[in-house]
Motif scaffolding. Structure first.
Motif, PDB file in Angstrom:
ATOM      1  N   VAL A  31       0.820  -1.214   0.000  1.00  0.00           N
ATOM      2  CA  VAL A  31       0.000   0.000   0.000  1.00  0.00           C
ATOM      3  C   VAL A  31       0.854   1.264   0.000  1.00  0.00           C
ATOM      4  O   VAL A  31       0.632   2.170  -0.798  1.00  0.00           O
ATOM      5  CB  VAL A  31      -0.981   0.001   1.191  1.00  0.00           C
ATOM      6  CG1 VAL A  31      -1.711   1.321   1.291  1.00  0.00           C
ATOM      7  CG2 VAL A  31      -1.967  -1.131   1.050  1.00  0.00           C
ATOM      8  N   MET A  35       0.869   4.003  -2.976  1.00  0.00           N
ATOM      9  CA  MET A  35       0.310   5.316  -2.636  1.00  0.00           C
ATOM     10  C   MET A  35       1.313   6.420  -2.949  1.00  0.00           C
ATOM     11  O   MET A  35       0.977   7.406  -3.617  1.00  0.00           O
ATOM     12  CB  MET A  35      -0.065   5.335  -1.154  1.00  0.00           C
ATOM     13  CG  MET A  35      -0.551   6.671  -0.649  1.00  0.00           C
ATOM     14  SD  MET A  35      -0.851   6.667   1.126  1.00  0.00           S
ATOM     15  CE  MET A  35       0.790   6.418   1.771  1.00  0.00           C
ATOM     16  N   GLY A  76      -4.082   7.953  -5.353  1.00  0.00           N
ATOM     17  CA  GLY A  76      -3.186   7.725  -4.226  1.00  0.00           C
ATOM     18  C   GLY A  76      -3.928   7.839  -2.907  1.00  0.00           C
ATOM     19  O   GLY A  76      -3.714   7.020  -1.990  1.00  0.00           O
ATOM     20  N   VAL A  79      -6.001   4.682  -2.505  1.00  0.00           N
ATOM     21  CA  VAL A  79      -5.194   3.550  -2.042  1.00  0.00           C
ATOM     22  C   VAL A  79      -4.834   3.703  -0.575  1.00  0.00           C
ATOM     23  O   VAL A  79      -4.743   2.714   0.157  1.00  0.00           O
ATOM     24  CB  VAL A  79      -3.917   3.410  -2.922  1.00  0.00           C
ATOM     25  CG1 VAL A  79      -2.934   2.423  -2.325  1.00  0.00           C
ATOM     26  CG2 VAL A  79      -4.282   3.007  -4.331  1.00  0.00           C
ATOM     27  N   SER A  80      -4.677   4.934  -0.117  1.00  0.00           N
ATOM     28  CA  SER A  80      -4.281   5.149   1.280  1.00  0.00           C
ATOM     29  C   SER A  80      -5.345   4.673   2.269  1.00  0.00           C
ATOM     30  O   SER A  80      -5.036   4.437   3.435  1.00  0.00           O
ATOM     31  CB  SER A  80      -3.977   6.629   1.531  1.00  0.00           C
ATOM     32  OG  SER A  80      -5.166   7.395   1.525  1.00  0.00           O
ATOM     33  N   TRP A  83      -4.453   1.368   3.971  1.00  0.00           N
ATOM     34  CA  TRP A  83      -3.269   1.307   4.823  1.00  0.00           C
ATOM     35  C   TRP A  83      -3.685   1.073   6.270  1.00  0.00           C
ATOM     36  O   TRP A  83      -4.564   1.750   6.800  1.00  0.00           O
ATOM     37  CB  TRP A  83      -2.505   2.607   4.714  1.00  0.00           C
ATOM     38  CG  TRP A  83      -1.120   2.575   5.277  1.00  0.00           C
ATOM     39  CD1 TRP A  83      -0.448   1.512   5.762  1.00  0.00           C
ATOM     40  CD2 TRP A  83      -0.236   3.681   5.361  1.00  0.00           C
ATOM     41  NE1 TRP A  83       0.793   1.870   6.141  1.00  0.00           N
ATOM     42  CE2 TRP A  83       0.955   3.206   5.922  1.00  0.00           C
ATOM     43  CE3 TRP A  83      -0.327   5.022   5.028  1.00  0.00           C
ATOM     44  CZ2 TRP A  83       2.052   4.031   6.157  1.00  0.00           C
ATOM     45  CZ3 TRP A  83       0.754   5.834   5.265  1.00  0.00           C
ATOM     46  CH2 TRP A  83       1.928   5.351   5.816  1.00  0.00           C
TER      47      TRP A  83
END
Length: 84
Positions: A31, A35, A76, A79-80, A83
């Motif tokens: 991740v 990211m 990005g 995708v974060s 996390w």
């Protein structure tokens, strides 16, 4: 008049306890690099567009290059959320 019978409901008995299994978290080591990569690609796209005065990265879409750069940055952030 005869009295009717009262039906008694059965008491609630919970089902027998089953063995609980621990939830295994998946490995999310991918991740952070993805990211940061998307953030940097988006930033580089926008900077390249401004530095070359619109002739790069894709001249045909002109000012939409900014939207593409921000699209990479937004991806990005998307995708974060994965996390942990």
């Amino acid at each position: 008049m005869p009295k009717s019978r009262i039906r008694k409901k059965a008491d609630f008995t919970p089902p027998p306890a089953t063995k609980t299994t621990a939830i295994k978290l998946t490995n999310r080591s991918w991740v952070a690099p993805v990211m940061l990569g998307l953030f940097l690609i988006g930033l580089a796209w926008i900077v390249l567009f401004y530095v070359t005065e619109g002739s790069l990265p894709i001249e045909a879409i002109s000012n939409w290059n900014i939207v593409v750069g921000f699209g990479f940055i937004a991806a990005g952030f998307g995708v974060s959320t994965q996390w942990k």
